[in-house]
Design an enzyme around this catalytic site. Structure first.
Site, PDB file in Angstrom:
ATOM      1  N   LYS A  13    -114.147  66.698  33.183  1.00 39.98           N
ATOM      2  CA  LYS A  13    -113.430  65.554  32.621  1.00 39.98           C
ATOM      3  C   LYS A  13    -114.313  64.816  31.599  1.00 39.98           C
ATOM      4  CE  LYS A  13    -109.760  66.162  35.213  1.00 39.98           C
ATOM      5  NZ  LYS A  13    -109.707  67.429  35.933  1.00 39.98           N
TER       6      LYS A  13
HETATM    7  C1  LIG Z   1    -108.641  67.329  37.237  1.00 38.80           C
HETATM    8  C2  LIG Z   1    -107.235  67.025  37.489  1.00 38.80           C
HETATM    9  C3  LIG Z   1    -106.760  66.713  38.770  1.00 38.80           C
HETATM   10  C4  LIG Z   1    -107.594  66.810  40.011  1.00 38.80           C
HETATM   11  O1  LIG Z   1    -108.751  66.084  39.994  1.00 38.80           O
HETATM   12  P1  LIG Z   1    -109.949  66.508  40.988  1.00 38.80           P
HETATM   13  O2  LIG Z   1    -110.961  65.439  40.769  1.00 38.80           O
HETATM   14  O3  LIG Z   1    -110.410  67.865  40.573  1.00 38.80           O
HETATM   15  O4  LIG Z   1    -109.394  66.486  42.362  1.00 38.80           O
HETATM   16  C5  LIG Z   1    -105.431  66.378  38.915  1.00 38.80           C
HETATM   17  N1  LIG Z   1    -104.602  66.338  37.864  1.00 38.80           N
HETATM   18  C6  LIG Z   1    -105.015  66.650  36.632  1.00 38.80           C
HETATM   19  C7  LIG Z   1    -104.031  66.556  35.509  1.00 38.80           C
HETATM   20  C8  LIG Z   1    -106.332  67.013  36.394  1.00 38.80           C
HETATM   21  O5  LIG Z   1    -106.722  67.328  35.157  1.00 38.80           O
END
Ligand SMILES: *Cc1c(COP(=O)(O)O)cnc(C)c1O
Length: 373
Positions: free
Chosen positions: A183
């Protein structure tokens, strides 16, 4: 031959690495002062709204659904084009996922189709801001208000994105962010939830740690079923270092996105049949730079040929409703045709803050070569 260019890579600066070492030496490595400080800074950024951190963005959304009281028989409307976590959390709390097809231009949930999917059992909407591009937030909250629905924004990809100059998360209902490694800012794994009031924040604290409340020196009580979802001080230290870089990271991503458009030129779509992302420079944080390939090339072929040119290509996402788990609930091909087409042909080009303009140019040249023969 050029070095391999991954589609994403975190940038952790030396100040953050030194701060993590200091946390490790401090004797306090699980949830403690660093978590509190990270939550305080996030809350300030989100206009003073309460914020609680967790060990993933997934559990963050699940806890929001629990706080909203969702469960058996409740319908939750979401998009088929997301990481499977978005729909899994609906099943996790015992509710029913209802998909609404996506808009072919934004690739986000189509709000007309959200309205059409509302029934007397609908209790919530989970919009996803794919690639960090928000939906029409005014329209979203008008629909929610008109039908008395809760909103759990899956803003996992949207930290630093804005709507009419306001940060995503600084307004609205529940807003969930992920700090997973890929992210825009990361804690390695982690997430945070922006809440509406102190009461919800207290519930979030209970759900993240076994439902426990403490009072005095020895008072302990458990009155809800919680889990183990707390963030560590090690993760929060990474988060503090990353959060200090948020504006720099977002600006760099916007610059790289502009460079993609400039390098590809205005005839790229007409010449190749590929579709570029919407040019929303104001709001989008450019978590991803996604192209929908023309049907004459398979994604697997495109990814393999780009890999031969030492360029990593990501894939976000396979339509959730076509996974076996969801087919078993009655979903099948043909139900969400736009999501199915986008899900078949979408790719994510390299996009991360430490990339340089020559990486963008190299990627564009390789992509044009692959698409033209
Ligand atoms: C990364 C992501 C998640 C999940 O997040 P985690 O921290 O990996 O549990 C959920 N929805 C979207 C759209 C994502 O990009």
């Amino acid at each position: 031959m050029n070095k391999f260019l991954p589609f994403s890579r975190p940038s952790i600066d030396e100040v953050t690495i030194a701060a993590v070492a200091e946390t490790l030496r401090s004797g306090w490595i699980t949830s403690g002062p660093k978590v509190q400080e990270f939550e305080r800074q996030l809350s300030e950024y989100f206009g003073g709204r309460p914020v609680r951190t967790f060990n993933s963005g997934t559990c963050t959304m699940e806890i929001a659904l629990r706080i909203a009281g969702l469960g058996h028989g409740d319908e939750v409307i979401t998009t088929p084009i997301s990481w499977v976590a978005t729909a899994n959390v609906i099943l996790e709390v015992g509710a029913i996922p209802v998909f609404a097809d996506v808009d072919p231009v934004t690739r986000n949930i189509d709000l007309d189709k959200v309205e059409a999917a509302i029934t007397p059992c609908t209790k919530a909407i989970i919009p996803v801001y794919l690639a960090g591009k928000p939906v029409d937030m005014d329209r979203l909250y008008k629909i929610a208000a008109r039908h008395k629905l809760r909103v759990v924004e899956d803003a996992a990809q949207a930290i630093g994105a804005t709507w009419q100059g306001k940060p995503i998360g600084s307004f609205g209902d529940f807003v969930s962010f992920s700090f997973q490694a890929n992210k825009n800012i990361t804690t390695s794994e982690g997430g945070c939830l922006v809440l509406n009031n102190a009461e919800e924040a207290a519930l979030a604290e209970k759900y993240r740690l076994q439902g426990v409340t403490r009072s005095g020196y020895d008072g302990i009580e458990v009155d809800v079923l919680g889990g183990k979802f707390n963030m560590t001080d090690i993760a929060a230290t990474i988060g503090l270092g990353q959060f200090a870089q948020l504006n720099v990271i977002t600006a760099q991503r916007r610059k790289l996105a502009r460079h993609y458009f400039a390098t590809l030129g205005k005839d790229f779509e007409a010449q190749t049949g590929a579709q570029l992302p919407p040019t929303d420079f104001e709001n989008t944080n450019w978590h991803l730079f996604q192209v929908v390939l023309p049907e004459r090339i398979t994604r697997a072929d495109f990814m393999a040929r780009m890999k031969d040119k030492n360029i990593g290509i990501g894939y976000h996402y396979a339509p959730i409703h076509l996974f076996k788990l969801y087919r078993a609930l009655g979903f099948k091909e043909g139900m969400f045709p736009i999501a199915e087409r986008v899900g078949r042909q979408i790719v994510s080009l390299p996009m991360f803050a430490a990339m340089c303009e020559s990486d963008v140019e190299r990627t564009c040249a390789a992509m044009c070569e692959v698409l033209k023969n």
